[in-house]
Write a protein that holds these residues in place. Sequence first.
Motif, mmCIF file in Angstrom:
data_model
loop_
_atom_site.group_PDB
_atom_site.id
_atom_site.type_symbol
_atom_site.label_atom_id
_atom_site.label_comp_id
_atom_site.label_asym_id
_atom_site.label_seq_id
_atom_site.Cartn_x
_atom_site.Cartn_y
_atom_site.Cartn_z
ATOM 1 N N ARG A 502 0.828 -1.204 0.000
ATOM 2 C CA ARG A 502 0.000 0.000 0.000
ATOM 3 C C ARG A 502 0.868 1.262 0.000
ATOM 4 O O ARG A 502 0.554 2.241 -0.679
ATOM 5 N N TRP A 503 1.955 1.275 0.780
ATOM 6 C CA TRP A 503 2.847 2.440 0.755
ATOM 7 C C TRP A 503 3.354 2.679 -0.664
ATOM 8 O O TRP A 503 3.380 3.808 -1.142
ATOM 9 N N ARG A 504 3.756 1.619 -1.325
ATOM 10 C CA ARG A 504 4.303 1.772 -2.672
ATOM 11 C C ARG A 504 3.258 2.287 -3.653
ATOM 12 O O ARG A 504 3.571 3.065 -4.567
ATOM 13 N N SER A 505 2.021 1.836 -3.506
ATOM 14 C CA SER A 505 0.979 2.269 -4.433
ATOM 15 C C SER A 505 0.627 3.739 -4.241
ATOM 16 O O SER A 505 0.191 4.405 -5.188
ATOM 17 N N LEU A 506 0.809 4.260 -3.038
ATOM 18 C CA LEU A 506 0.457 5.649 -2.741
ATOM 19 C C LEU A 506 1.607 6.623 -2.988
ATOM 20 O O LEU A 506 1.386 7.780 -3.353
ATOM 21 N N ASP A 507 2.836 6.178 -2.779
ATOM 22 C CA ASP A 507 4.011 7.044 -2.818
ATOM 23 C C ASP A 507 4.609 7.047 -4.224
ATOM 24 O O ASP A 507 5.379 6.168 -4.588
ATOM 25 N N VAL A 508 4.280 8.057 -5.018
ATOM 26 C CA VAL A 508 4.756 8.097 -6.405
ATOM 27 C C VAL A 508 6.239 8.442 -6.480
ATOM 28 O O VAL A 508 6.851 8.311 -7.546
ATOM 29 N N TYR A 509 6.838 8.858 -5.354
ATOM 30 C CA TYR A 509 8.248 9.259 -5.362
ATOM 31 C C TYR A 509 9.181 8.091 -5.064
ATOM 32 O O TYR A 509 10.397 8.213 -5.226
ATOM 33 N N GLY A 510 8.644 6.981 -4.604
ATOM 34 C CA GLY A 510 9.428 5.761 -4.474
ATOM 35 C C GLY A 510 10.375 5.700 -3.303
ATOM 36 O O GLY A 510 11.438 5.069 -3.401
ATOM 37 N N HIS A 511 10.030 6.314 -2.158
ATOM 38 C CA HIS A 511 10.873 6.165 -0.974
ATOM 39 C C HIS A 511 10.919 4.697 -0.556
ATOM 40 O O HIS A 511 9.890 4.004 -0.570
ATOM 41 N N PRO A 512 12.062 4.202 -0.136
ATOM 42 C CA PRO A 512 12.148 2.801 0.290
ATOM 43 C C PRO A 512 11.426 2.553 1.605
ATOM 44 O O PRO A 512 11.261 3.461 2.422
ATOM 45 N N CYS A 513 11.012 1.304 1.812
ATOM 46 C CA CYS A 513 10.284 0.892 3.016
ATOM 47 C C CYS A 513 11.060 -0.189 3.749
ATOM 48 O O CYS A 513 11.776 -0.995 3.136
ATOM 49 N N THR A 514 10.889 -0.248 5.059
ATOM 50 C CA THR A 514 11.585 -1.247 5.862
ATOM 51 C C THR A 514 10.842 -1.487 7.163
ATOM 52 O O THR A 514 9.795 -0.885 7.431
ATOM 53 N N VAL A 515 11.405 -2.369 7.969
ATOM 54 C CA VAL A 515 10.971 -2.614 9.334
ATOM 55 C C VAL A 515 12.239 -2.876 10.137
ATOM 56 O O VAL A 515 13.315 -3.065 9.568
ATOM 57 N N HIS A 516 12.119 -2.918 11.453
ATOM 58 C CA HIS A 516 13.304 -2.920 12.311
ATOM 59 C C HIS A 516 13.164 -3.988 13.391
ATOM 60 O O HIS A 516 12.060 -4.237 13.876
ATOM 61 N N TRP A 517 14.284 -4.617 13.739
ATOM 62 C CA TRP A 517 14.292 -5.664 14.759
ATOM 63 C C TRP A 517 15.195 -5.266 15.928
ATOM 64 O O TRP A 517 16.271 -4.689 15.746
ATOM 65 N N ALA A 518 14.766 -5.624 17.119
ATOM 66 C CA ALA A 518 15.565 -5.404 18.327
ATOM 67 C C ALA A 518 16.632 -6.483 18.436
ATOM 68 O O ALA A 518 16.514 -7.570 17.882
ATOM 69 N N GLY A 519 17.677 -6.182 19.205
ATOM 70 C CA GLY A 519 18.727 -7.171 19.466
ATOM 71 C C GLY A 519 19.936 -6.935 18.607
ATOM 72 O O GLY A 519 20.623 -5.928 18.711
ATOM 73 N N ASP A 520 20.213 -7.874 17.708
ATOM 74 C CA ASP A 520 21.316 -7.720 16.766
ATOM 75 C C ASP A 520 20.948 -8.433 15.469
ATOM 76 O O ASP A 520 19.782 -8.770 15.244
ATOM 77 N N TYR A 521 21.940 -8.688 14.630
ATOM 78 C CA TYR A 521 21.677 -9.227 13.297
ATOM 79 C C TYR A 521 21.106 -10.644 13.297
ATOM 80 O O TYR A 521 20.624 -11.117 12.258
ATOM 81 N N LYS A 522 21.117 -11.320 14.430
ATOM 82 C CA LYS A 522 20.582 -12.682 14.490
ATOM 83 C C LYS A 522 19.076 -12.713 14.724
ATOM 84 O O LYS A 522 18.480 -13.794 14.687
ATOM 85 N N ARG A 523 18.457 -11.556 14.947
ATOM 86 C CA ARG A 523 17.047 -11.530 15.329
ATOM 87 C C ARG A 523 16.041 -11.327 14.194
ATOM 88 O O ARG A 523 14.858 -11.607 14.375
ATOM 89 N N PRO A 524 16.407 -10.812 13.029
ATOM 90 C CA PRO A 524 15.391 -10.541 12.004
ATOM 91 C C PRO A 524 14.677 -11.796 11.498
ATOM 92 O O PRO A 524 15.212 -12.903 11.533
ATOM 93 N N ASP A 525 13.435 -11.592 11.006
ATOM 94 C CA ASP A 525 12.701 -12.653 10.305
ATOM 95 C C ASP A 525 13.330 -12.813 8.928
ATOM 96 O O ASP A 525 13.310 -11.882 8.117
ATOM 97 N N HIS A 526 13.852 -13.973 8.653
ATOM 98 C CA HIS A 526 14.506 -14.155 7.359
ATOM 99 C C HIS A 526 13.501 -14.140 6.218
ATOM 100 O O HIS A 526 13.855 -13.803 5.080
ATOM 101 N N SER A 527 12.238 -14.469 6.500
ATOM 102 C CA SER A 527 11.229 -14.394 5.444
ATOM 103 C C SER A 527 11.004 -12.944 5.025
ATOM 104 O O SER A 527 10.842 -12.652 3.835
#
Length: 754
Positions: A502-527
Amino acid sequence: MPLRPDRSLCFLLLLLSGFATTTAATTLTVRGPLTSIWDLQRDGGQAVAGPIAGLRVRLQIPADAPADLGIGAWCSDRHGRWFQSLHERSLAAGEHEITFPFAVDTLSSEPWPDAWRPDLGERIHRSGLLFWTTSDRACRIRLEQVVPLPRPPSGGASQPPRLTDLVGPALNSNGHWQGQTGQRLEWRCRPERWPADPYDNERFQLNLLVGRPDGVTERIAAFLQVPMHLVDRGDDVQDLPDGPPRYVVRYRPRWPGAYELALEVTQADRTRLIALPACQVDGPVWDDYIRVDADDPRFFSTGRDTGASRHFWPIGLNIRSVNDTRSSRNQNFHSRLTPTRGLFAYLAYLERFAAAGGTAAEIWMSSWNLALEWRADWPGYHGLGAYHQGNAAALDRILDRAAELGVRINLVIYNHGMASHRTDREWHDSPFNTALGGMAKESVEFFTHPDALRMQERLRRYIVARYADHPAILGWKLFSEINLTAAKGTVRYGWFVAAVERWRSLDVYGHPCTVHWAGDYKRPDHSICAAPQADYLCIDAYHGRKRGRKGKILAQLISDGILDPDQGLGRYDKPVLVTEFGGSSKGCPEPQLIAEHRSGPWAALISGNAGSPMLWWWEWVDQHGHWQPYTGISRFLAGEDLRSRPDAASFAARLQATDDRGRRLWSGAWVRSGRLLGYCADRQWLRVGGPIDSSDSLEIWVGDRIAAGELVVQWWDPDSGRVIAERSIQHPGGKLTLTGPGCAEHRAFKLWRE
C-alpha cells in the motif's frame, strides 16, 4: 452594541452563585462587567451523550435587567479549544426561546483564528451558555430549559461536490501555473459541503490528477490541514490554530515541461472532475530522493531519474524523540533530561548535528513525540482517525529544516510499545484498544482486525499525502523493533507485506520501506529480509554482557552483521543500517561508550554496511559535545564511492595488523578496484575504552591481491578527519605490508594506485 465576550475573559470566568444542578428551571445571577459562564455538563448536571448540533434555550428576563444583557452558546473539546455563537440582539424583559446551531456559519473560534467544521461536533466535551453586560448591577435570570440538539443523520448529496477558495502556485502570462523542478507545488481549497469526517477518505476524497510531460498520469491525494502557530515556551510547545482548515495537495515535479492537471473530488458516491490550468515547469531534470541503488543494491543513491546516480552513505544519529528518561537516569552518562520543546529542540539538534558532518537521523512518530493519533484525552490528540495538527505541522518544519541542512530522516511510523503488552508496553493507552473505544481486545489484533487495518490505511494515506514529496525522507520505517510487538511469524510477515504494497501504491516518489528488529543481526525474520517488499534492513547492535562472558566488541558485532557466514545479513544483497547501538539497551560505562561511538562508523564502513550506525544516546552526544566522530568519517568519505562498478566488484577484506609493542590490532578494509579504505584499532580500547599507551608505528598486512606498480598511502586521524602522513610506494608485486605512524586507539588509511 452589547459588549462582546473575549475568550481571555472566559478563562477568567466568574462562576455564578445560585446555579442549580439539574436541567429543570434554574435561577442564576449575572453580574458584569466580566463574562459569566454556565456549563451544561457541570452546572446543569446533564451529561451529553454523543455529538450535538447545538443548544435550544428558554429563559425569563426580569424587568430590571441591564439594557445590554447579551447571551451566547459555547462548546469546547477536552483540550480547551473553544467555539462560540452569540445572539444578535440584547435580551429584553420577558420570555425568550433561542436556538444556537453549531454550524460553520454560526460558530467562531476564540481567541485563535480557526473555523468550525462538522467533525468537531464529535469531539465536544463541554458546552453551555455565556452572558455579558457592561453593568455591575446584579441580575437574576430564570433559566427554564436548555436542550442539546441531536445531530441529524447525514443524507446523500443530491449534487456533485463543489470546491471553493482554490489557491495554487503563481500564474504566468499565459494563465498557467508556473513551477520549478525540485520545488514543491501546492494547491489549497475548501469543499462547499464540509464532510462529516474530513479525514475519512472513504466518504470524501480529493485527488490531484497530474499528467506528466512523459505521458504518465499520477494521482496525488489531498490532506486536511489546519494552519498552526507553534510557540516555544521554554520547557514546552504550545500549538495554536492559525487560520481556517483547508484541503491541501502537494506535488514536486522532477521533469521540465507542461503538466496537465485536474482535481478529482468524490463525496457521497458522487465524483466531480475539475479541470485546472496547465502547469509549466522549468529547470533541469531533478531527482534528489534516496533510493536503493539500481546497480549495487547494498547501498543507497540519489539521482535515479536524472541518469547520473550519486552514492549516499548516511552518517547518522538516532534522535528518537526530544528526550529519553533512560539517558538521564543512567549515572554513567551524567546527562539531564532535555526540556520537551518539541519542534524547537529538534531544530537545535539538527543544527549541531549537521554542522558536525551528520547526514541522517532517525525520528519516531510516537505518542510522546510526533505521532498523529493517540488516545483522545492526551493533549492535542483526538483518538483514532483524527490527527494531531500541531505534531503534523512540527514534522513539516523538521523536514524542511533537515532538507536545508542536508540531513535525511529515517521516519518511524509506529513504535513497538503501542502494539505490545510486554515490552515498553503502551497497549493500555492505545486508541485501538477496546477499553478506550477501539476495536481490538488484544494487541495482536492491531495486525489482523479489519477495522484496525482500515484505520492504518487512513493514516498511511494522510502521511504519504502530506510528506511523501519531501526529499528529506530517507525511508519509511513501518515499525521499530517489530519483534517486540505481539505479532509473530506469518502474522508479522503478512502485515508487513500488505502494508508495504500500500505504501508503494500511494508514494509516487518511491521512498524505500523497511521494518526494524531489536537485538542484533541474528534476530530478524529471514522471510521478511528475503521479501521484495523489504527495500532495506534495520537492526540494533546492542551487546549486553552476561556474567562470566566477555561478549563481542561492537566493531566485530557490526562487521558480523554483514559478513557472518551463517547468519550475516549480507546474503540478502540489500542495504543494512544499524539504527540503534551503544553498549546494551541500558547503556554502558562512559569510557566504553566513547570508544564505541568513535569506532562504530569505521567498523560499518569497512564491512559494507549501507551507512554509519546510529548511536541511541543522543542527549549524551548533544549535552557533552561528542560530535567529533561525525566530522572525522564525513571528511574521510568526501568524494568516495563504495559501490561496485560493472567492471569491478567492491568488497570487505579482513586484514592483519600489529604495532611496535607487539599488540594485535582489529583491522579491515573496504576494497574497490584501484582503491582501498582501511581502519585498525586497539582491541582493548574497543572493548572497554579508556586511556591506551601510544605506539610509535604499526604494520598492516594487506596481502598479495595488490598488483605491482606505484601506490599512494595516506594515514588519517579518524577523529578529526585529517591526513597526518602521505607517501608513495613502489610495489614490486606479491605480499604488501604497509608501515605507518603509530596510534593510541585507532587509525584510518587510504591506499590507491597512482
